[in-house]
Design a protein around this motif. Sequence first.
Motif, PDB file in Angstrom:
ATOM      1  N   GLN A   4     -88.886  18.571  72.853  1.00  0.00           N
ATOM      2  CA  GLN A   4     -90.275  17.925  72.412  1.00  0.00           C
ATOM      3  C   GLN A   4     -91.135  19.187  71.902  1.00  0.00           C
ATOM      4  OE1 GLN A   4     -92.672  16.176  75.821  1.00  0.00           O
ATOM      5  NE2 GLN A   4     -93.148  14.536  74.233  1.00  0.00           N
ATOM      6  N   LEU A   5     -91.108  20.102  72.705  1.00  0.00           N
ATOM      7  CA  LEU A   5     -92.041  21.339  72.404  1.00  0.00           C
ATOM      8  C   LEU A   5     -91.637  22.092  71.049  1.00  0.00           C
ATOM      9  CD1 LEU A   5     -92.474  22.823  76.020  1.00  0.00           C
ATOM     10  CD2 LEU A   5     -94.318  21.754  74.634  1.00  0.00           C
ATOM     11  N   ILE A   6     -90.367  21.952  70.624  1.00  0.00           N
ATOM     12  CA  ILE A   6     -90.021  22.655  69.669  1.00  0.00           C
ATOM     13  C   ILE A   6     -90.291  21.584  68.428  1.00  0.00           C
ATOM     14  CG2 ILE A   6     -87.880  22.724  67.826  1.00  0.00           C
ATOM     15  CD1 ILE A   6     -86.414  23.570  70.565  1.00  0.00           C
ATOM     16  N   ASP A   7     -90.279  20.365  68.447  1.00  0.00           N
ATOM     17  CA  ASP A   7     -90.836  19.185  67.562  1.00  0.00           C
ATOM     18  C   ASP A   7     -92.384  19.331  67.279  1.00  0.00           C
ATOM     19  OD1 ASP A   7     -88.287  18.361  67.287  1.00  0.00           O
ATOM     20  OD2 ASP A   7     -88.563  16.426  68.695  1.00  0.00           O
ATOM     21  N   GLN A   8     -93.244  19.469  68.482  1.00  0.00           N
ATOM     22  CA  GLN A   8     -94.549  19.983  68.362  1.00  0.00           C
ATOM     23  C   GLN A   8     -94.768  21.043  67.492  1.00  0.00           C
ATOM     24  OE1 GLN A   8     -95.832  19.424  72.350  1.00  0.00           O
ATOM     25  NE2 GLN A   8     -95.628  17.362  72.270  1.00  0.00           N
ATOM     26  N   ASN A   9     -94.089  21.766  67.636  1.00  0.00           N
ATOM     27  CA  ASN A   9     -94.254  23.444  67.000  1.00  0.00           C
ATOM     28  C   ASN A   9     -93.660  23.584  65.822  1.00  0.00           C
ATOM     29  OD1 ASN A   9     -96.339  25.043  68.773  1.00  0.00           O
ATOM     30  ND2 ASN A   9     -94.827  23.980  69.880  1.00  0.00           N
ATOM     31  N   THR A  10     -92.997  22.485  64.962  1.00  0.00           N
ATOM     32  CA  THR A  10     -92.228  22.366  63.869  1.00  0.00           C
ATOM     33  C   THR A  10     -93.340  22.114  62.691  1.00  0.00           C
ATOM     34  OG1 THR A  10     -90.413  22.102  64.866  1.00  0.00           O
ATOM     35  CG2 THR A  10     -90.150  21.561  62.551  1.00  0.00           C
ATOM     36  N   SER A  11     -93.161  22.595  61.603  1.00  0.00           N
ATOM     37  CA  SER A  11     -94.070  22.280  60.405  1.00  0.00           C
ATOM     38  C   SER A  11     -93.176  22.657  59.294  1.00  0.00           C
ATOM     39  CB  SER A  11     -95.364  23.359  60.499  1.00  0.00           C
ATOM     40  OG  SER A  11     -95.033  24.871  60.205  1.00  0.00           O
ATOM     41  N   GLY A  12     -93.949  22.509  58.220  1.00  0.00           N
ATOM     42  CA  GLY A  12     -93.093  22.691  57.047  1.00  0.00           C
ATOM     43  C   GLY A  12     -93.204  23.948  56.309  1.00  0.00           C
ATOM     44  N   ALA A  13     -93.736  24.998  57.132  1.00  0.00           N
ATOM     45  CA  ALA A  13     -94.016  26.366  56.542  1.00  0.00           C
ATOM     46  C   ALA A  13     -92.944  27.190  57.336  1.00  0.00           C
ATOM     47  CB  ALA A  13     -95.211  26.764  57.175  1.00  0.00           C
ATOM     48  N   GLY A  14     -91.822  26.985  56.898  1.00  0.00           N
ATOM     49  CA  GLY A  14     -90.450  27.551  57.409  1.00  0.00           C
ATOM     50  C   GLY A  14     -90.027  28.613  56.289  1.00  0.00           C
ATOM     51  N   ILE A  15     -88.642  28.773  56.318  1.00  0.00           N
ATOM     52  CA  ILE A  15     -87.945  29.711  55.442  1.00  0.00           C
ATOM     53  C   ILE A  15     -87.131  28.720  54.617  1.00  0.00           C
ATOM     54  CG2 ILE A  15     -87.666  32.074  56.517  1.00  0.00           C
ATOM     55  CD1 ILE A  15     -85.945  30.872  58.313  1.00  0.00           C
ATOM     56  N   GLY A  16     -87.911  27.851  53.665  1.00  0.00           N
ATOM     57  CA  GLY A  16     -87.590  27.086  52.792  1.00  0.00           C
ATOM     58  C   GLY A  16     -87.356  25.678  53.421  1.00  0.00           C
ATOM     59  N   VAL A  17     -87.072  25.644  54.634  1.00  0.00           N
ATOM     60  CA  VAL A  17     -86.856  24.296  55.479  1.00  0.00           C
ATOM     61  C   VAL A  17     -88.202  24.384  56.428  1.00  0.00           C
ATOM     62  CG1 VAL A  17     -84.631  24.255  54.894  1.00  0.00           C
ATOM     63  CG2 VAL A  17     -85.338  25.416  56.773  1.00  0.00           C
ATOM     64  N   PRO A  18     -87.897  23.217  57.093  1.00  0.00           N
ATOM     65  CA  PRO A  18     -89.236  23.381  58.125  1.00  0.00           C
ATOM     66  C   PRO A  18     -88.717  24.319  59.182  1.00  0.00           C
ATOM     67  CG  PRO A  18     -88.347  20.948  57.762  1.00  0.00           C
ATOM     68  CD  PRO A  18     -87.479  21.896  56.674  1.00  0.00           C
ATOM     69  N   GLY A  19     -89.800  24.977  59.571  1.00  0.00           N
ATOM     70  CA  GLY A  19     -89.658  25.896  60.485  1.00  0.00           C
ATOM     71  C   GLY A  19     -90.554  25.727  61.926  1.00  0.00           C
ATOM     72  N   VAL A  20     -90.279  26.612  62.778  1.00  0.00           N
ATOM     73  CA  VAL A  20     -90.974  26.794  63.948  1.00  0.00           C
ATOM     74  C   VAL A  20     -91.508  27.994  64.247  1.00  0.00           C
ATOM     75  CG1 VAL A  20     -90.422  26.305  66.502  1.00  0.00           C
ATOM     76  CG2 VAL A  20     -89.024  25.007  64.915  1.00  0.00           C
ATOM     77  N   ASN A  21     -92.792  27.970  64.480  1.00  0.00           N
ATOM     78  CA  ASN A  21     -93.527  29.421  64.666  1.00  0.00           C
ATOM     79  C   ASN A  21     -93.242  29.528  66.206  1.00  0.00           C
ATOM     80  OD1 ASN A  21     -95.514  31.305  65.011  1.00  0.00           O
ATOM     81  ND2 ASN A  21     -96.639  30.382  63.296  1.00  0.00           N
ATOM     82  N   VAL A  22     -92.586  30.799  66.263  1.00  0.00           N
ATOM     83  CA  VAL A  22     -92.336  31.104  67.757  1.00  0.00           C
ATOM     84  C   VAL A  22     -93.207  31.482  68.606  1.00  0.00           C
ATOM     85  CG1 VAL A  22     -90.902  32.857  69.036  1.00  0.00           C
ATOM     86  CG2 VAL A  22     -89.909  32.049  66.790  1.00  0.00           C
ATOM     87  N   LEU A  23     -94.316  32.269  68.336  1.00  0.00           N
ATOM     88  CA  LEU A  23     -95.557  32.502  69.220  1.00  0.00           C
ATOM     89  C   LEU A  23     -96.010  31.238  69.732  1.00  0.00           C
ATOM     90  CD1 LEU A  23     -97.329  34.173  70.710  1.00  0.00           C
ATOM     91  CD2 LEU A  23     -98.757  34.628  68.648  1.00  0.00           C
ATOM     92  N   PRO A  24     -96.497  30.194  68.956  1.00  0.00           N
ATOM     93  CA  PRO A  24     -97.209  28.836  69.697  1.00  0.00           C
ATOM     94  C   PRO A  24     -96.052  28.278  70.343  1.00  0.00           C
ATOM     95  CG  PRO A  24     -97.716  29.348  67.391  1.00  0.00           C
ATOM     96  CD  PRO A  24     -96.909  30.258  67.569  1.00  0.00           C
ATOM     97  N   LEU A  25     -94.952  28.245  70.001  1.00  0.00           N
ATOM     98  CA  LEU A  25     -93.891  27.753  70.828  1.00  0.00           C
ATOM     99  C   LEU A  25     -93.645  28.295  72.164  1.00  0.00           C
ATOM    100  CD1 LEU A  25     -91.462  25.554  71.198  1.00  0.00           C
ATOM    101  CD2 LEU A  25     -90.144  27.202  69.860  1.00  0.00           C
ATOM    102  N   ASN A  26     -93.514  29.613  72.135  1.00  0.00           N
ATOM    103  CA  ASN A  26     -93.279  30.400  73.543  1.00  0.00           C
ATOM    104  C   ASN A  26     -94.671  30.001  74.354  1.00  0.00           C
ATOM    105  OD1 ASN A  26     -90.761  31.276  73.358  1.00  0.00           O
ATOM    106  ND2 ASN A  26     -91.331  33.436  72.272  1.00  0.00           N
ATOM    107  N   LEU A  27     -95.668  30.050  73.702  1.00  0.00           N
ATOM    108  CA  LEU A  27     -97.166  29.793  74.527  1.00  0.00           C
ATOM    109  C   LEU A  27     -97.030  28.209  75.181  1.00  0.00           C
ATOM    110  CD1 LEU A  27     -99.720  31.531  72.356  1.00  0.00           C
ATOM    111  CD2 LEU A  27     -98.661  32.116  74.522  1.00  0.00           C
ATOM    112  N   ALA A  28     -96.597  27.289  74.392  1.00  0.00           N
ATOM    113  CA  ALA A  28     -96.287  25.997  74.808  1.00  0.00           C
ATOM    114  C   ALA A  28     -95.265  25.879  76.098  1.00  0.00           C
ATOM    115  CB  ALA A  28     -96.110  25.108  73.672  1.00  0.00           C
TER     116      ALA A  28
END
Length: 196
Positions: free
Chosen positions: A163-187
């Motif tokens: 669920q935390l991965i889904d909440q930190n997934t955006s369209g700003a990835g590497i050509g596909v939806p991406g997960v920003n690691v810092l906010p995910l680790n903080l969450a």
Amino acid sequence: MTTLVKQTWAGLRVLIVMTVLLGILYPLAVWAIARIPGLESNAEGSIVTQHGQAVGSSLIGVDPVPADPARDPWFHTRPSAATPEMPSGASNKGPYNEDLVKTIQERRAAIAQREGVSPGQVPPDAVTASASGLDPAISVAYADLQAQRVAKNTGLPLDRVKQLIDQNTSGAGIGVPGVNVLPLNLAVQAAAGGAH
């Protein structure tokens, strides 16, 4: 002699005008524009704070180093080609470069071992560095691969980690939806009670 004096004076005037324009006015204009509300965060490096302390940047990926690799509670970023001599940038090695192929195989084996999966299950972004070497985002596939280990080492249910991965997934990835690691680790840290 008069031509030399005229040319010298013309050159000095151009130097003075360009120094004022490009050395004083232009930097001041850029600084002033960077202070416009809404742009200031980007101009200051998009610093992420927690409890009033800077914990990183949302634009620069830094791979967390676990204190105890056997109980690693963190999601990891893509590998970096950065070196002390070149803090940002690509390796410029092509797909047929023997050193690059060997490095990718070593990374794939290490990540497969860390995550308890076969090397074939490791996604490409987990083993290849980006052009800058500092990407903050990973693919959803790489985040999902790490979810089981993070859940086990933080004590969180796997569903909550996903669920935390889904909440930190955006369209700003590497050509596909991406997960920003810092906010995910903080969450994850917040959900686990800040123990890690």
